[in-house]
Design a protein around this motif. Sequence first.
Motif, PDB file in Angstrom:
ATOM      1  N   HIS A  68     -80.106 -49.138 -40.303  1.00 15.64           N
ATOM      2  CA  HIS A  68     -80.219 -48.760 -41.706  1.00 15.64           C
ATOM      3  C   HIS A  68     -78.822 -48.467 -42.252  1.00 15.64           C
ATOM      4  O   HIS A  68     -77.997 -47.890 -41.555  1.00 15.64           O
ATOM      5  CB  HIS A  68     -81.095 -47.516 -41.885  1.00 15.64           C
ATOM      6  CG  HIS A  68     -82.563 -47.787 -41.720  1.00 15.64           C
ATOM      7  ND1 HIS A  68     -83.135 -47.981 -40.494  1.00 15.64           N
ATOM      8  CD2 HIS A  68     -83.546 -47.919 -42.641  1.00 15.64           C
ATOM      9  CE1 HIS A  68     -84.445 -48.201 -40.657  1.00 15.64           C
ATOM     10  NE2 HIS A  68     -84.714 -48.165 -41.937  1.00 15.64           N
TER      11      HIS A  68
ATOM     12  N   SER B 158     -87.601 -51.664 -55.252  1.00  8.14           N
ATOM     13  CA  SER B 158     -88.464 -50.790 -54.443  1.00  8.14           C
ATOM     14  C   SER B 158     -89.669 -51.516 -53.868  1.00  8.14           C
ATOM     15  O   SER B 158     -90.311 -51.020 -52.941  1.00  8.14           O
ATOM     16  CB  SER B 158     -88.926 -49.591 -55.271  1.00  8.14           C
ATOM     17  OG  SER B 158     -87.817 -48.789 -55.656  1.00  8.14           O
ATOM     18  N   THR B 159     -90.004 -52.702 -54.403  1.00 10.25           N
ATOM     19  CA  THR B 159     -91.137 -53.455 -53.871  1.00 10.25           C
ATOM     20  C   THR B 159     -90.807 -54.151 -52.559  1.00 10.25           C
ATOM     21  O   THR B 159     -91.713 -54.605 -51.861  1.00 10.25           O
ATOM     22  CB  THR B 159     -91.588 -54.524 -54.899  1.00 10.25           C
ATOM     23  OG1 THR B 159     -90.516 -55.451 -55.131  1.00 10.25           O
ATOM     24  CG2 THR B 159     -91.997 -53.865 -56.214  1.00 10.25           C
ATOM     25  N   ARG B 160     -89.554 -54.235 -52.214  1.00  8.58           N
ATOM     26  CA  ARG B 160     -89.156 -54.926 -50.994  1.00  8.58           C
ATOM     27  C   ARG B 160     -89.303 -54.010 -49.782  1.00  8.58           C
ATOM     28  O   ARG B 160     -88.950 -52.817 -49.834  1.00  8.58           O
ATOM     29  CB  ARG B 160     -87.709 -55.424 -51.105  1.00  8.58           C
ATOM     30  CG  ARG B 160     -87.531 -56.445 -52.240  1.00  8.58           C
ATOM     31  CD  ARG B 160     -86.078 -56.865 -52.361  1.00  8.58           C
ATOM     32  NE  ARG B 160     -85.629 -57.671 -51.227  1.00  8.58           N
ATOM     33  CZ  ARG B 160     -85.658 -58.997 -51.200  1.00  8.58           C
ATOM     34  NH1 ARG B 160     -86.153 -59.681 -52.224  1.00  8.58           N
ATOM     35  NH2 ARG B 160     -85.199 -59.652 -50.151  1.00  8.58           N
ATOM     36  N   GLU B 161     -89.817 -54.545 -48.683  1.00  6.34           N
ATOM     37  CA  GLU B 161     -90.105 -53.749 -47.490  1.00  6.34           C
ATOM     38  C   GLU B 161     -88.842 -53.165 -46.865  1.00  6.34           C
ATOM     39  O   GLU B 161     -88.894 -52.138 -46.182  1.00  6.34           O
ATOM     40  CB  GLU B 161     -90.832 -54.612 -46.453  1.00  6.34           C
ATOM     41  CG  GLU B 161     -92.238 -55.028 -46.872  1.00  6.34           C
ATOM     42  CD  GLU B 161     -92.932 -55.818 -45.780  1.00  6.34           C
ATOM     43  OE1 GLU B 161     -92.280 -56.067 -44.731  1.00  6.34           O
ATOM     44  OE2 GLU B 161     -94.106 -56.191 -45.970  1.00  6.34           O
ATOM     45  N   SER B 162     -87.699 -53.814 -47.082  1.00  5.11           N
ATOM     46  CA  SER B 162     -86.454 -53.377 -46.449  1.00  5.11           C
ATOM     47  C   SER B 162     -85.791 -52.221 -47.181  1.00  5.11           C
ATOM     48  O   SER B 162     -84.753 -51.714 -46.728  1.00  5.11           O
ATOM     49  CB  SER B 162     -85.468 -54.552 -46.370  1.00  5.11           C
ATOM     50  OG  SER B 162     -85.247 -55.085 -47.661  1.00  5.11           O
TER      51      SER B 162
ATOM     52  N   GLU C 212     -85.858 -48.325 -48.868  1.00  2.21           N
ATOM     53  CA  GLU C 212     -86.504 -47.000 -48.810  1.00  2.21           C
ATOM     54  C   GLU C 212     -85.662 -45.986 -49.568  1.00  2.21           C
ATOM     55  O   GLU C 212     -84.456 -46.168 -49.764  1.00  2.21           O
ATOM     56  CB  GLU C 212     -86.648 -46.535 -47.348  1.00  2.21           C
ATOM     57  CG  GLU C 212     -87.513 -47.417 -46.464  1.00  2.21           C
ATOM     58  CD  GLU C 212     -87.549 -46.917 -45.035  1.00  2.21           C
ATOM     59  OE1 GLU C 212     -86.779 -45.971 -44.720  1.00  2.21           O
ATOM     60  OE2 GLU C 212     -88.331 -47.460 -44.236  1.00  2.21           O
TER      61      GLU C 212
ATOM     62  N   GLU D  15     -82.654 -51.669 -44.692  1.00  2.00           N
ATOM     63  CA  GLU D  15     -82.762 -52.100 -43.302  1.00  2.00           C
ATOM     64  C   GLU D  15     -82.350 -53.565 -43.200  1.00  2.00           C
ATOM     65  O   GLU D  15     -82.970 -54.440 -43.811  1.00  2.00           O
ATOM     66  CB  GLU D  15     -84.188 -51.936 -42.795  1.00  2.00           C
ATOM     67  CG  GLU D  15     -84.348 -52.309 -41.322  1.00  2.00           C
ATOM     68  CD  GLU D  15     -85.757 -52.086 -40.806  1.00  2.00           C
ATOM     69  OE1 GLU D  15     -85.984 -52.317 -39.610  1.00  2.00           O
ATOM     70  OE2 GLU D  15     -86.621 -51.682 -41.609  1.00  2.00           O
TER      71      GLU D  15
END
Length: 342
Positions: A260, A279-283, A285, A299
Motif C-alpha cells: 500500500h 472511490s469505486t475502484r477496489e484498489s 481506500e 494498493e
Amino acid sequence: MNTTPSFAIPGSGANGNLTSASNATGGVHHGETDCIELRRLHRFFGKTKAVNDISFTVARGHVFGYIGPNGAGKTTSMRILATLDLPSYGDAFVDGFSVVNDPELVRRRLGFMPDSFGTYRDVNCKEYLDFFARANGLVGRERNQRLDWVLDFTGTKGMAEKPIRGLSKGMKQRLCLGRALIHDPSVMILDEPAAGLDPRARIELRKMIRELADRGKTVLISSHILTELAEMCDSVGIIEQGSLLATGSVEQIQRQRETHRELSIRLLDRVSECAEDISTRESVEKMIIDGECLRFEFEGDAGDQADLVAWIVSRGYRVVEVSSHKKSLEDVFLQVTEGLVQ
C-alpha cells in the motif's frame, strides 16, 4: 597477544605462500567481491537461539546496516565475525577466511569497534593508539605513519597528548574507531558506534564511515538510528529473534514490502466528483478530500499507479500534480518486525 605483522599479504597462509579460501577453510571462495559472508550461522545459548540460520554477504567497499531490536542477535553475530565467539553451527568468512578455522588470518583483516570499550584513565590518546599498534605487530616507521594517519583521520590529532579521562563521549568514540583502524583492516565491524552522540558528532561519524567505504573498506554497522543507516548504507539486513527477516538495498526492501502507498492527487476542479469516481475502484481506500487535493491509500505498484492516473485523465479530470508517499526505513522496519524479544 598477536605479534604477527598486520600488513601480511591478503590471501597468504602462515608460511607466506598464497592460498585460496578453499584451501584455508575447506570451503568455497566466492570471489573478490564478497568481503563478508555469513553462511547458515547458528549460535545457541541453552534453549535460546541467539542466531538462527543467518546467511548474507557484503561486497567489498560496501556499507551494510544491521538492524534489529535489542536482543535480536546483532551483537552475537558481530562477535562471531570478530572471532570473539564461536558459532554452534555454520561459519562466517572475512576476505574468504573462516572465523572458525583461521581466526588469526581473520583478525589481521578485521577491525572491531564494540558498543562499549575499556580505556586507561591515565593514558593519553597517542599512547592508547600506540599500544594497539604494537599489539598488532606494527614497528618503526610504519607504526608512526599509521599513528599519524589515524589521529588525523579521526580528528584527534589536536588532543593526542590529552588523557583519555578528559575526552567527551564523541571523542572517545573517535578514539575507539581509531583503535579499530590502526592496523589498516579491510573489514570494519561497528556495533552501535553512534549511541549517545550529539547530532554533529553523528554527522561527522557518518562521513568518516562513508569515506572508509570509498577507500575500499567493507563496513558492517549496527544502529538504532534508522534514518542515518538509510542515508549511509548500500544494503541492510533486518533481524529479529535471531532470524534474518529481510535483506537487500533499502529501495529493494521497500519495494518488496510496499503493498500500500499513500497517493495525493491535486486537481484543477471537480474535486468531489473525482473522489466519488476513484472511490469505486477496489484498489483505493480511505479517501480524504483536502481542498484541491485527494489523499488515499492505494494498493499496487508503480505501474498500477500510472494506470490509475491515466484512467483519471481519460475521464476528463484535469490533474495538476501527483505525489506518492514512499515508506521510510523506519516504516519498513515496523512492518517487518513484530517487537518480539527472546
